[in-house]
Scaffold this motif. Structure first.
Motif, PDB file in Angstrom:
ATOM      1  N   PRO A  58       0.818  -1.226   0.000  1.00 52.78           N
ATOM      2  CA  PRO A  58       0.000   0.000   0.000  1.00 52.78           C
ATOM      3  C   PRO A  58       0.847   1.269   0.000  1.00 52.78           C
ATOM      4  O   PRO A  58       0.448   2.270  -0.604  1.00 52.78           O
ATOM      5  N   GLU A  59       1.986   1.215   0.645  1.00 52.67           N
ATOM      6  CA  GLU A  59       2.840   2.416   0.681  1.00 52.67           C
ATOM      7  C   GLU A  59       3.528   2.711  -0.646  1.00 52.67           C
ATOM      8  O   GLU A  59       4.158   3.759  -0.797  1.00 52.67           O
ATOM      9  N   ASP A  60       3.417   1.804  -1.609  1.00 56.68           N
ATOM     10  CA  ASP A  60       3.940   2.073  -2.948  1.00 56.68           C
ATOM     11  C   ASP A  60       2.964   2.886  -3.787  1.00 56.68           C
ATOM     12  O   ASP A  60       3.311   3.330  -4.890  1.00 56.68           O
ATOM     13  N   ALA A  61       1.766   3.073  -3.296  1.00 61.90           N
ATOM     14  CA  ALA A  61       0.745   3.790  -4.048  1.00 61.90           C
ATOM     15  C   ALA A  61       1.101   5.267  -4.137  1.00 61.90           C
ATOM     16  O   ALA A  61       1.186   5.957  -3.125  1.00 61.90           O
ATOM     17  N   ASP A  62       1.346   5.742  -5.329  1.00 60.31           N
ATOM     18  CA  ASP A  62       1.742   7.122  -5.580  1.00 60.31           C
ATOM     19  C   ASP A  62       1.506   7.434  -7.060  1.00 60.31           C
ATOM     20  O   ASP A  62       1.167   6.534  -7.835  1.00 60.31           O
ATOM     21  N   VAL A  63       1.754   8.663  -7.402  1.00 56.68           N
ATOM     22  CA  VAL A  63       1.883   9.004  -8.812  1.00 56.68           C
ATOM     23  C   VAL A  63       3.352   8.794  -9.185  1.00 56.68           C
ATOM     24  O   VAL A  63       4.239   9.337  -8.517  1.00 56.68           O
ATOM     25  N   TYR A  64       3.585   8.011 -10.190  1.00 59.34           N
ATOM     26  CA  TYR A  64       4.940   7.699 -10.625  1.00 59.34           C
ATOM     27  C   TYR A  64       5.291   8.537 -11.854  1.00 59.34           C
ATOM     28  O   TYR A  64       4.523   8.591 -12.815  1.00 59.34           O
ATOM     29  N   TYR A  65       6.461   9.162 -11.767  1.00 60.48           N
ATOM     30  CA  TYR A  65       6.927  10.034 -12.838  1.00 60.48           C
ATOM     31  C   TYR A  65       8.213   9.491 -13.446  1.00 60.48           C
ATOM     32  O   TYR A  65       9.119   9.068 -12.732  1.00 60.48           O
ATOM     33  N   CYS A  66       8.258   9.557 -14.739  1.00 59.09           N
ATOM     34  CA  CYS A  66       9.468   9.206 -15.475  1.00 59.09           C
ATOM     35  C   CYS A  66      10.237  10.494 -15.777  1.00 59.09           C
ATOM     36  O   CYS A  66       9.636  11.521 -16.100  1.00 59.09           O
ATOM     37  N   THR A  67      11.542  10.430 -15.655  1.00 65.16           N
ATOM     38  CA  THR A  67      12.369  11.577 -15.977  1.00 65.16           C
ATOM     39  C   THR A  67      13.617  11.108 -16.711  1.00 65.16           C
ATOM     40  O   THR A  67      14.091   9.989 -16.495  1.00 65.16           O
ATOM     41  N   GLY A  68      14.114  11.951 -17.578  1.00 57.20           N
ATOM     42  CA  GLY A  68      15.298  11.578 -18.337  1.00 57.20           C
ATOM     43  C   GLY A  68      16.222  12.754 -18.572  1.00 57.20           C
ATOM     44  O   GLY A  68      15.753  13.879 -18.773  1.00 57.20           O
ATOM     45  N   VAL A  69      17.499  12.481 -18.514  1.00 55.40           N
ATOM     46  CA  VAL A  69      18.509  13.465 -18.926  1.00 55.40           C
ATOM     47  C   VAL A  69      18.838  13.129 -20.372  1.00 55.40           C
ATOM     48  O   VAL A  69      19.426  12.078 -20.655  1.00 55.40           O
ATOM     49  N   ILE A  70      18.420  14.015 -21.259  1.00 57.04           N
ATOM     50  CA  ILE A  70      18.411  13.682 -22.681  1.00 57.04           C
ATOM     51  C   ILE A  70      19.084  14.776 -23.488  1.00 57.04           C
ATOM     52  O   ILE A  70      18.840  15.972 -23.256  1.00 57.04           O
ATOM     53  N   MET A  71      19.919  14.338 -24.424  1.00 60.34           N
ATOM     54  CA  MET A  71      20.508  15.275 -25.363  1.00 60.34           C
ATOM     55  C   MET A  71      19.620  15.318 -26.604  1.00 60.34           C
ATOM     56  O   MET A  71      19.384  14.294 -27.248  1.00 60.34           O
ATOM     57  N   SER A  72      19.152  16.505 -26.932  1.00 54.38           N
ATOM     58  CA  SER A  72      18.325  16.655 -28.116  1.00 54.38           C
ATOM     59  C   SER A  72      19.200  16.750 -29.356  1.00 54.38           C
ATOM     60  O   SER A  72      20.431  16.815 -29.271  1.00 54.38           O
ATOM     61  N   SER A  73      18.550  16.790 -30.493  1.00 54.60           N
ATOM     62  CA  SER A  73      19.297  16.881 -31.748  1.00 54.60           C
ATOM     63  C   SER A  73      20.050  18.202 -31.877  1.00 54.60           C
ATOM     64  O   SER A  73      20.979  18.320 -32.672  1.00 54.60           O
ATOM     65  N   SER A  74      19.644  19.199 -31.093  1.00 54.82           N
ATOM     66  CA  SER A  74      20.365  20.475 -31.076  1.00 54.82           C
ATOM     67  C   SER A  74      21.544  20.435 -30.112  1.00 54.82           C
ATOM     68  O   SER A  74      22.179  21.465 -29.865  1.00 54.82           O
ATOM     69  N   ASN A 110      16.842  18.038 -18.590  1.00 50.28           N
ATOM     70  CA  ASN A 110      16.098  17.062 -17.799  1.00 50.28           C
ATOM     71  C   ASN A 110      14.622  17.199 -18.140  1.00 50.28           C
ATOM     72  O   ASN A 110      14.045  18.267 -17.987  1.00 50.28           O
ATOM     73  N   TYR A 111      14.048  16.115 -18.616  1.00 46.17           N
ATOM     74  CA  TYR A 111      12.647  16.117 -19.011  1.00 46.17           C
ATOM     75  C   TYR A 111      11.837  15.252 -18.046  1.00 46.17           C
ATOM     76  O   TYR A 111      12.341  14.271 -17.497  1.00 46.17           O
ATOM     77  N   TRP A 112      10.561  15.605 -17.925  1.00 44.58           N
ATOM     78  CA  TRP A 112       9.651  14.860 -17.059  1.00 44.58           C
ATOM     79  C   TRP A 112       8.397  14.465 -17.814  1.00 44.58           C
ATOM     80  O   TRP A 112       7.906  15.203 -18.665  1.00 44.58           O
ATOM     81  N   GLY A 113       7.867  13.324 -17.448  1.00 45.99           N
ATOM     82  CA  GLY A 113       6.577  12.919 -17.962  1.00 45.99           C
ATOM     83  C   GLY A 113       5.465  13.483 -17.104  1.00 45.99           C
ATOM     84  O   GLY A 113       5.704  14.173 -16.102  1.00 45.99           O
ATOM     85  N   GLN A 114       4.232  13.150 -17.468  1.00 49.76           N
ATOM     86  CA  GLN A 114       3.076  13.718 -16.786  1.00 49.76           C
ATOM     87  C   GLN A 114       2.642  12.903 -15.579  1.00 49.76           C
ATOM     88  O   GLN A 114       1.830  13.347 -14.772  1.00 49.76           O
ATOM     89  N   GLY A 115       3.194  11.710 -15.438  1.00 48.82           N
ATOM     90  CA  GLY A 115       2.885  10.879 -14.286  1.00 48.82           C
ATOM     91  C   GLY A 115       1.807   9.853 -14.575  1.00 48.82           C
ATOM     92  O   GLY A 115       0.947  10.052 -15.432  1.00 48.82           O
ATOM     93  N   THR A 116       1.884   8.752 -13.851  1.00 50.45           N
ATOM     94  CA  THR A 116       0.864   7.719 -13.952  1.00 50.45           C
ATOM     95  C   THR A 116       0.544   7.221 -12.539  1.00 50.45           C
ATOM     96  O   THR A 116       1.445   7.031 -11.720  1.00 50.45           O
ATOM     97  N   GLN A 117      -0.738   7.060 -12.265  1.00 43.48           N
ATOM     98  CA  GLN A 117      -1.176   6.731 -10.911  1.00 43.48           C
ATOM     99  C   GLN A 117      -1.060   5.225 -10.654  1.00 43.48           C
ATOM    100  O   GLN A 117      -1.514   4.408 -11.465  1.00 43.48           O
ATOM    101  N   VAL A 118      -0.479   4.898  -9.521  1.00 43.54           N
ATOM    102  CA  VAL A 118      -0.434   3.516  -9.056  1.00 43.54           C
ATOM    103  C   VAL A 118      -1.200   3.448  -7.740  1.00 43.54           C
ATOM    104  O   VAL A 118      -0.884   4.180  -6.794  1.00 43.54           O
ATOM    105  N   THR A 119      -2.206   2.609  -7.698  1.00 46.39           N
ATOM    106  CA  THR A 119      -3.015   2.437  -6.500  1.00 46.39           C
ATOM    107  C   THR A 119      -2.891   0.991  -6.034  1.00 46.39           C
ATOM    108  O   THR A 119      -3.084   0.069  -6.830  1.00 46.39           O
ATOM    109  N   VAL A 120      -2.558   0.817  -4.781  1.00 46.70           N
ATOM    110  CA  VAL A 120      -2.413  -0.527  -4.215  1.00 46.70           C
ATOM    111  C   VAL A 120      -3.430  -0.660  -3.098  1.00 46.70           C
ATOM    112  O   VAL A 120      -3.297  -0.053  -2.033  1.00 46.70           O
ATOM    113  N   SER A 121      -4.436  -1.454  -3.357  1.00 49.92           N
ATOM    114  CA  SER A 121      -5.530  -1.559  -2.394  1.00 49.92           C
ATOM    115  C   SER A 121      -6.290  -2.856  -2.611  1.00 49.92           C
ATOM    116  O   SER A 121      -6.412  -3.337  -3.734  1.00 49.92           O
ATOM    117  N   SER A 122      -6.797  -3.402  -1.511  1.00 52.98           N
ATOM    118  CA  SER A 122      -7.610  -4.605  -1.620  1.00 52.98           C
ATOM    119  C   SER A 122      -9.085  -4.214  -1.710  1.00 52.98           C
ATOM    120  O   SER A 122      -9.950  -5.093  -1.816  1.00 52.98           O
TER     121      SER A 122
END
Length: 119
Positions: free
Chosen positions: A86-102, A107-119
């Motif tokens: 249950p304590e793993d339940a959070d919004v999970y965000y992906c982030t990356g250190v990325i070199m663009s073509s320029s 450092n980029y971030w995603g919008q997040g995805t919800q993880v719910t742990v519940s019976s």
């Protein structure tokens, strides 16, 4: 450059989920990618990262339960989460250190995805 997470949802305690993060756009190279999570009213905390050399590291609370992998050809990373608590339940965000073509490294971030742990 954009990061998009997917794979969140509702799972029972002890269950598993696999989160995905896809990086897209004008990407020259990905230096590292990581997952963070954030509960309401709390600071965002680091969960795991993977370097461009494939080295991974995990927060102590998820070691042995979470596994981070990548598909470099597809610019994707995956967070396999097992034995969820249950304590793993959070919004999970992906982030990356990325070199663009320029050749800018940001450092980029995603919008997040919800993880719910519940019976």
């Amino acid at each position: 450059v954009h990061l998009v997470e997917s794979g969140g949802g509702l799972v029972q305690p002890g269950g598993s989920l696999r989160l995905s993060c896809a990086a897209s756009g004008s990407i020259a190279s990905i230096k590292s990618m990581a997952w963070y999570r954030q509960a309401p009213g709390k600071q965002r905390e680091w969960v795991a990262y993977i370097t461009d050399g494939g080295i991974t590291n995990y927060q102590d609370s998820v070691k042995g339960r979470f596994s981070l992998s990548r598909d470099s050809a597809k610019n994707k990373v995956y967070l396999e989460m097992n034995s969820l608590k249950p304590e793993d339940a959070d919004v999970y965000y992906c982030t990356g250190v990325i070199m663009s073509s320029s050749l800018r490294v940001l450092n980029y971030w995603g919008q997040g995805t919800q993880v719910t742990v519940s019976s």
